[in-house]
Design an enzyme around this catalytic site. Structure first.
Site, PDB file in Angstrom:
ATOM      1  N   SER A 181      47.923  86.553  39.048  1.00 25.46           N
ATOM      2  CA  SER A 181      46.715  87.190  39.520  1.00 25.46           C
ATOM      3  C   SER A 181      45.527  86.667  38.741  1.00 25.46           C
ATOM      4  O   SER A 181      45.558  86.538  37.536  1.00 25.46           O
ATOM      5  CB  SER A 181      46.819  88.695  39.331  1.00 25.46           C
ATOM      6  OG  SER A 181      45.535  89.238  39.346  1.00 25.46           O
ATOM      7  N   ASP A 259      23.659  54.799  43.208  1.00 28.38           N
ATOM      8  CA  ASP A 259      24.181  55.664  44.269  1.00 28.38           C
ATOM      9  C   ASP A 259      23.339  55.502  45.543  1.00 28.38           C
ATOM     10  O   ASP A 259      22.146  55.797  45.554  1.00 28.38           O
ATOM     11  CB  ASP A 259      24.131  57.108  43.784  1.00 28.38           C
ATOM     12  CG  ASP A 259      24.703  58.066  44.800  1.00 28.38           C
ATOM     13  OD1 ASP A 259      25.792  58.587  44.556  1.00 28.38           O
ATOM     14  OD2 ASP A 259      24.064  58.284  45.854  1.00 28.38           O
ATOM     15  N   HIS A 326      28.654  55.505  47.357  1.00 26.47           N
ATOM     16  CA  HIS A 326      28.430  56.941  47.221  1.00 26.47           C
ATOM     17  C   HIS A 326      29.772  57.596  47.515  1.00 26.47           C
ATOM     18  O   HIS A 326      30.251  57.496  48.633  1.00 26.47           O
ATOM     19  CB  HIS A 326      27.366  57.388  48.228  1.00 26.47           C
ATOM     20  CG  HIS A 326      27.071  58.869  48.181  1.00 26.47           C
ATOM     21  ND1 HIS A 326      26.401  59.448  47.145  1.00 26.47           N
ATOM     22  CD2 HIS A 326      27.361  59.868  49.040  1.00 26.47           C
ATOM     23  CE1 HIS A 326      26.279  60.756  47.377  1.00 26.47           C
ATOM     24  NE2 HIS A 326      26.861  61.035  48.517  1.00 26.47           N
TER      25      HIS A 326
END
Ligand SMILES: *[C@@H]1O[C@H](CO)[C@@H](O)[C@H](O)[C@H]1NC(C)=O
Ligand SMILES: *[C@@H]1O[C@H](CO)[C@@H](O)[C@H](O)[C@H]1NC(C)=O
Ligand SMILES: *[C@@H]1O[C@H](CO)[C@@H](O)[C@H](O)[C@H]1NC(C)=O
Ligand SMILES: *[C@@H]1O[C@H](CO)[C@@H](O)[C@H](O)[C@H]1NC(C)=O
Length: 381
Positions: A181, A259, A326
């Site tokens: 949990s 990028d 990218h």
């Protein structure tokens, strides 16, 4: 009992990018072809009950993920990959998005290709192939953040990224994620929140693929990006360069110093290049003028400067290469292949594995363009 492991990956994938890219160096041969026969297709799992707790995509459709089960020693480890896909930041752009696969599971492919870091083949994904691997579909328009809605009287747009995240994690917990949990699941958009809700014996590490968005002015001196991010729901402190120093969970940054998403949308957006002088350079680095190259080197240096303190800390890993790309962890050709990008002869898969398993300190920074001959330059159309 061995320790359980989890890695979460945020990808910042440009809309449609995985479909509409081309490799400048290998135009005749689409990069994925070689692996086509061995492609692993994974079915979508919809969360049909989530609308009752308000966890819905922009258009109100139920959210979804794709899960491929681990096996053997990897079967208790989990890799969560958050799909990327840009953002919307006002009624018009979010309405438009709600009618596409970026804002509704109704329009998404039901089968996703699991390749690169999601592959189940040890020859293609040596360290994570036998883990439970999950791709969380992105349909809220604001990077799994936000908890609100907007209506103009006729149309309702749902901004429920936080609830989607929670609904998916709850569903995965019931399917054995961590087999324990997690306690009160609050909001845990951030990596640290994820490690906080999981018990201490779980080793949580996070990685960002192409998510290092720099806070820079564009080439005309205009600040294009920060007003955009300021409009996003609930995304204060969006820029990673300001967040990184505060992240306590071990973190890996995979990014290209050029990028292409950032070049096209942030650094050289169309509004900063009305005459289109940059168009040839944007679609093929070999066509850049010497002046353009030196401007791009300035961008690269800004990125490296923003990473100075990150580079000094030992728990962190980085792989900053000099390719026009990218997102490089999900495509087989860039992740781990004979001709995949390398720095100091190390592929991205090896670098991430060395860092995750603590085999080696991994701080790889490639030399500036054009010296890296291992690039798969992936330029969007
Ligand atoms: C995906 O699910 C559909 C419907 O349950 C099923 O017909 C199909 O065979 C599944 N495809 C794969 C590749 O598992
Ligand atoms: C809400 O926006 C939609 C789409 O632009 C438009 O068709 C509709 O008339 C608008 N409703 C109101 C009440 O302005
Ligand atoms: C500056 O950037 C904004 C976007 O933030 C854009 O709308 C605007 O046209 C730009 N202005 C100039 C002069 O380039
Ligand atoms: C680079 O790595 C590959 C495989 O990892 C190896 O076969 C090759 O010999 C290495 N090259 C050099 C120059 O070290």
């Amino acid at each position: 009992m061995g320790r359980l492991r989890l890695m979460a990956i945020w990808t910042a994938m440009l809309a449609g990018f995985s479909v509409y890219f081309r490799s400048v160096e290998s135009l005749q041969q689409p990069p994925d072809e070689e692996y086509a026969e061995r492609r692993l297709l994974v079915n979508m799992t919809l969360l049909p009950h989530s609308p009752s707790i308000g966890a819905v995509c922009l258009d109100g459709s139920p959210p979804a993920y794709h899960l491929h089960r681990g096996s053997g020693p990897g079967s208790s480890n989990w890799l969560l990959q958050f799909e990327g896909g840009g953002w919307c930041n006002d009624f018009v752009s979010c309405l438009e998005r709600s009618r596409t696969r970026r804002g509704s599971t109704r329009y998404m492919n039901k089968l996703e290709v699991f390749s690169g870091i999601l592959s189940d083949d040890p020859n293609m994904n040596p360290d994570f192939y036998n883990w439970n691997r999950v791709k969380l579909r992105y349909c809220d328009g604001a990077s799994f953040a936000g908890d609100s809605h907007y209506t103009n009287g006729t149309i309702i747009l749902h901004f429920r990224g936080e609830r989607i995240w929670e609904a998916i994690i709850n569903d995965l917990l019931s399917k054995g994620l961590m087999r324990c949990s997690a306690g009160g699941l609050a909001t845990f958009l951030h990596c640290d929140d994820l490690s906080r809700i999981l018990p201490d014996f779980v080793i949580v590490k996070c990685m960002s693929d192409a998510g290092f968005f720099l806070d820079v002015e564009d080439i005309s001196g205009n600040d294009t990006i920060s007003p955009f991010f300021h409009n996003l729901v609930n995304l204060q402190c969006f820029f990673p360069q300001y967040n990184l120093p505060f992240i306590r969970t071990p973190f890996f940054l995979l990014n290209s110093a050029y990028d292409v998403y950032q070049l096209n949308h942030i650094f050289v957006p169309p509004s900063a290049d009305l005459s289109g002088h940059w168009d040839p350079c944007k679609s093929d680095p070999a066509a850049c003028t010497p002046n353009q190259i030196s401007i791009l080197q300035g961008f690269r240096l800004e990125m490296l400067t923003a990473l100075t303190s990150f580079e000094r800390s030992t728990a962190e890993g980085m792989f900053i290469n000099s390719c026009f790309a990218h997102c490089q962890s999900e495509l087989q050709d860039t992740w781990f292949a004979e001709n995949s990008p390398r720095i100091h002869n190390k592929s991205i898969a090896e670098a991430v594995g060395d860092w995750y398993f603590g085999r080696k300190i991994t701080k790889e920074v490639g030399c500036p363009y054009p010296c890296d001959h291992t690039c798969q330059n992936l330029i969007p159309y």
